[in-house]
Design a protein around this motif. Sequence first.
Motif, mmCIF file in Angstrom:
data_model
loop_
_atom_site.group_PDB
_atom_site.id
_atom_site.type_symbol
_atom_site.label_atom_id
_atom_site.label_comp_id
_atom_site.label_asym_id
_atom_site.label_seq_id
_atom_site.Cartn_x
_atom_site.Cartn_y
_atom_site.Cartn_z
ATOM 1 N N VAL A 178 29.304 55.671 32.424
ATOM 2 C CA VAL A 178 30.012 54.513 32.973
ATOM 3 C C VAL A 178 29.773 53.291 32.096
ATOM 4 C CG1 VAL A 178 30.076 52.901 34.911
ATOM 5 C CG2 VAL A 178 30.078 55.357 35.337
ATOM 6 N N LEU A 179 28.549 53.089 31.643
ATOM 7 C CA LEU A 179 28.245 51.944 30.793
ATOM 8 C C LEU A 179 29.000 52.000 29.470
ATOM 9 C CD1 LEU A 179 24.414 51.542 31.345
ATOM 10 C CD2 LEU A 179 26.206 49.977 32.071
ATOM 11 N N LYS A 180 29.238 53.200 28.981
ATOM 12 C CA LYS A 180 29.905 53.361 27.689
ATOM 13 C C LYS A 180 31.366 52.940 27.753
ATOM 14 C CE LYS A 180 30.418 56.635 23.937
ATOM 15 N NZ LYS A 180 30.123 57.979 23.483
ATOM 16 N N HIS A 181 32.084 53.336 28.769
ATOM 17 C CA HIS A 181 33.515 52.996 28.873
ATOM 18 C C HIS A 181 33.995 53.133 30.304
ATOM 19 C CE1 HIS A 181 33.792 57.338 28.698
ATOM 20 N NE2 HIS A 181 33.351 57.322 27.473
ATOM 21 N N GLY A 182 33.727 52.137 31.077
ATOM 22 C CA GLY A 182 34.187 52.154 32.464
ATOM 23 C C GLY A 182 33.448 51.143 33.300
ATOM 24 N N GLY A 183 33.352 51.462 34.580
ATOM 25 C CA GLY A 183 32.605 50.616 35.485
ATOM 26 C C GLY A 183 33.387 50.124 36.687
ATOM 27 N N TYR A 184 34.724 50.414 36.720
ATOM 28 C CA TYR A 184 35.554 49.897 37.800
ATOM 29 C C TYR A 184 36.470 50.961 38.387
ATOM 30 C CZ TYR A 184 34.177 45.350 35.985
ATOM 31 O OH TYR A 184 33.453 44.263 35.572
ATOM 32 N N MET A 185 36.869 50.729 39.651
ATOM 33 C CA MET A 185 37.875 51.545 40.342
ATOM 34 C C MET A 185 38.655 50.623 41.267
ATOM 35 S SD MET A 185 36.017 54.987 41.788
ATOM 36 C CE MET A 185 34.993 54.337 43.086
ATOM 37 N N LEU A 186 39.842 51.088 41.636
ATOM 38 C CA LEU A 186 40.638 50.398 42.647
ATOM 39 C C LEU A 186 40.750 51.291 43.868
ATOM 40 C CD1 LEU A 186 43.571 48.940 40.540
ATOM 41 C CD2 LEU A 186 41.796 47.648 41.722
ATOM 42 N N ARG A 187 40.551 50.706 45.043
ATOM 43 C CA ARG A 187 40.618 51.444 46.300
ATOM 44 C C ARG A 187 41.652 50.781 47.207
ATOM 45 N NH1 ARG A 187 35.316 51.201 49.642
ATOM 46 N NH2 ARG A 187 36.076 49.081 49.891
ATOM 47 N N ASP A 188 42.459 51.614 47.863
ATOM 48 C CA ASP A 188 43.429 51.123 48.826
ATOM 49 C C ASP A 188 42.675 50.536 50.012
ATOM 50 O OD1 ASP A 188 45.130 51.528 51.391
ATOM 51 O OD2 ASP A 188 46.578 51.673 49.745
ATOM 52 N N GLU A 189 43.031 49.322 50.382
ATOM 53 C CA GLU A 189 42.340 48.617 51.461
ATOM 54 C C GLU A 189 42.484 49.311 52.811
ATOM 55 O OE1 GLU A 189 43.373 44.381 52.852
ATOM 56 O OE2 GLU A 189 42.181 44.138 51.023
ATOM 57 N N GLU A 190 43.662 49.844 53.093
ATOM 58 C CA GLU A 190 43.914 50.462 54.402
ATOM 59 C C GLU A 190 43.323 51.854 54.537
ATOM 60 O OE1 GLU A 190 47.912 50.450 55.795
ATOM 61 O OE2 GLU A 190 48.205 48.343 55.295
ATOM 62 N N THR A 191 43.526 52.686 53.508
ATOM 63 C CA THR A 191 43.124 54.089 53.615
ATOM 64 C C THR A 191 41.769 54.395 52.997
ATOM 65 O OG1 THR A 191 44.175 54.700 51.523
ATOM 66 C CG2 THR A 191 45.543 54.794 53.514
#
Length: 72
Positions: A26-39
């Motif tokens: 994750v530190l190499k290339h990433g660290g984020y996600m998007l989550r649907d607020e309702e589901t």
Amino acid sequence: MERRIRRIAVRYGLNLLKAQKPDAQVLKHGGYMLRDEETAKIVFGEKDYRFSASIEDIEDFLTRLGETGEEA
């Protein structure tokens, strides 16, 4: 930048999640996600592993989402 992206995500009913205890991958290339607020379903950033998206990836995803006028 992160705060701005977070505000944009909210407009689409999404929450920006950031890895609290990132591992080496994750530190190499990433660290984020998007989550649907309702589901609470992850809509972006979990391709090969959790929190796989960079903040730039998230920004690109939201930009494309805005251009199409669709919901996540």
